[in-house]
Design a protein around this motif. Structure first.
Motif: not given
Length: 356
Positions: A6-33
């Protein structure tokens, strides 16, 4: 529901997706409640950027909630997927004695080099890693209804790699994880025909894709594939958006200017364009063709004739790739653009929700 949930449900959750390539690293962050995305952040870093800068970028978002999850797309060269969950059968395909393994859907196995995973965990220790997801799991998730349908070829294209797999009603029949770098050594015959033999030069990458998300805290706990009852699968993906018509999703990108070296003939059916001395989409075509030849010719695989291919395009392929596959391999081709970092975030959500 337990109080902690129940407490966890009330909190904001933060998800970070990381994709590593030779030339760059792509990041997507989502804040979910409460299941709703409150904010979505997209960023790319050149790969000469230190991990400290990546950490400095991510940390403010992680500080917003104790419930945060960092997920990577597996970047390792040595990873694979096999059409079995039994160790004795897996050994018929590849040596997995030094690999971390997981069973997917109690039907097929994924693996990755343990030393490589340990090195990756140490390299990104300042950021932290909760999950590592295989490109083959991405394919299963992205084309979920198609994977559990009729026989088809599924391909994920990235700048440096290609993941090739064959599924029939949810069963993995074949998989290969291939490097675009190895294809630099291919000798292109100007006259291509159905009996062409390709020397892929990919000895170091002949092992195949790595699938289920791995909780790195439990890496050392998975040793025996004979008892699979406790292994977790990502299930209940029925909420995925139906993919009914891919013909409208085909990426239309202007073709690169064609350039023919003096004294060389072009294929009767393929006009190859030149990019840095070698057409990238033609290289991808060759790798896919070589993988299909392996599938058809190797008695270890339960092979069937393939008529359709679904491509998850992670690197903006041109229409040339579609043309090559249609004209040379007579396949029905469906291409759909994929945002890999965003897809990794979605997989992390599924994993967290399933564990709740």
């Amino acid at each position: 529901m337990r109080l902690s949930k129940v407490i966890e449900h009330l909190y904001l959750k933060v998800y970070v997706g990381i994709v590593i390539a030779n030339d760059k690293t792509d990041i997507v962050i989502e804040l979910v409640k409460s299941g709703e995305v409150k904010e979505r952040i997209i960023e790319s870093f050149e790969n000469d950027t230190s991990h400290v800068k990546l950490q400095e970028f991510i940390e403010p978002y992680l500080d917003e909630s104790p419930f945060h999850y960092i997920a990577f797309l597996n970047p390792l060269a040595i990873q694979g997927a096999l059409p079995t969950c039994l160790k004795r059968k897996a050994e018929e395909f590849v040596d997995i004695s030094t690999a971390i393994t997981l069973c997917q859907d109690r039907r097929w196995m994924v693996y990755a080099d343990k030393q490589g995973l340990d090195t990756l965990k140490k390299e990104y220790s300042s950021i932290g890693i909760d999950y590592i997801f295989s490109p083959f799991l991405v394919l299963k998730y992205f084309f979920h209804d198609k994977v559990f349908g009729d026989l088809a070829l599924f391909v994920l294209t990235e700048n440096e790699t290609i993941s090739v797999s064959v599924f029939l009603r949810g069963d993995l029949l074949f998989a290969e994880y291939l490097s675009m770098k190895g294809s630099e050594d291919l000798l292109i015959d100007a006259e291509l025909d159905d009996s062409i033999e390709l020397d892929l030069g990919l000895e170091a990458f002949e092992e195949e894709g790595f699938d289920e998300g791995i909780d790195l805290d439990d890496l050392n706990a998975i040793e025996d594939l004979e008892d699979l009852d406790d292994l977790n699968d990502i299930e209940d993906l029925d909420t995925l958006e139906e993919i009914e018509d891919f013909s409208n999703d085909v990426t239309d990108i202007a073709e690169s200017p064609e350039k023919e070296p003096e004294g060389e003939k072009k294929s009767q059916n393929i006009q190859t364009s030149t990019l840095d001395g070698f057409d990238l989409d033609f290289k991808r075509f060759q790798l896919i063709q070589g993988a299909l030849q392996h599938f058809y010719s190797d008695a270890k695989y339960e092979n069937h004739f393939i008529e359709s291919v679904y491509v998850a395009d992670g690197c903006d392929v041109s229409n040339d790739l579609k043309n090559y596959l249609e004209e040379e391999l007579f396949l029905k081709v469906y291409i759909r653009r994929i945002d890999l970092a965003a897809e990794i975030v979605d997989l992390a959500k599924e994993e967290v929700n399933r564990a709740s």
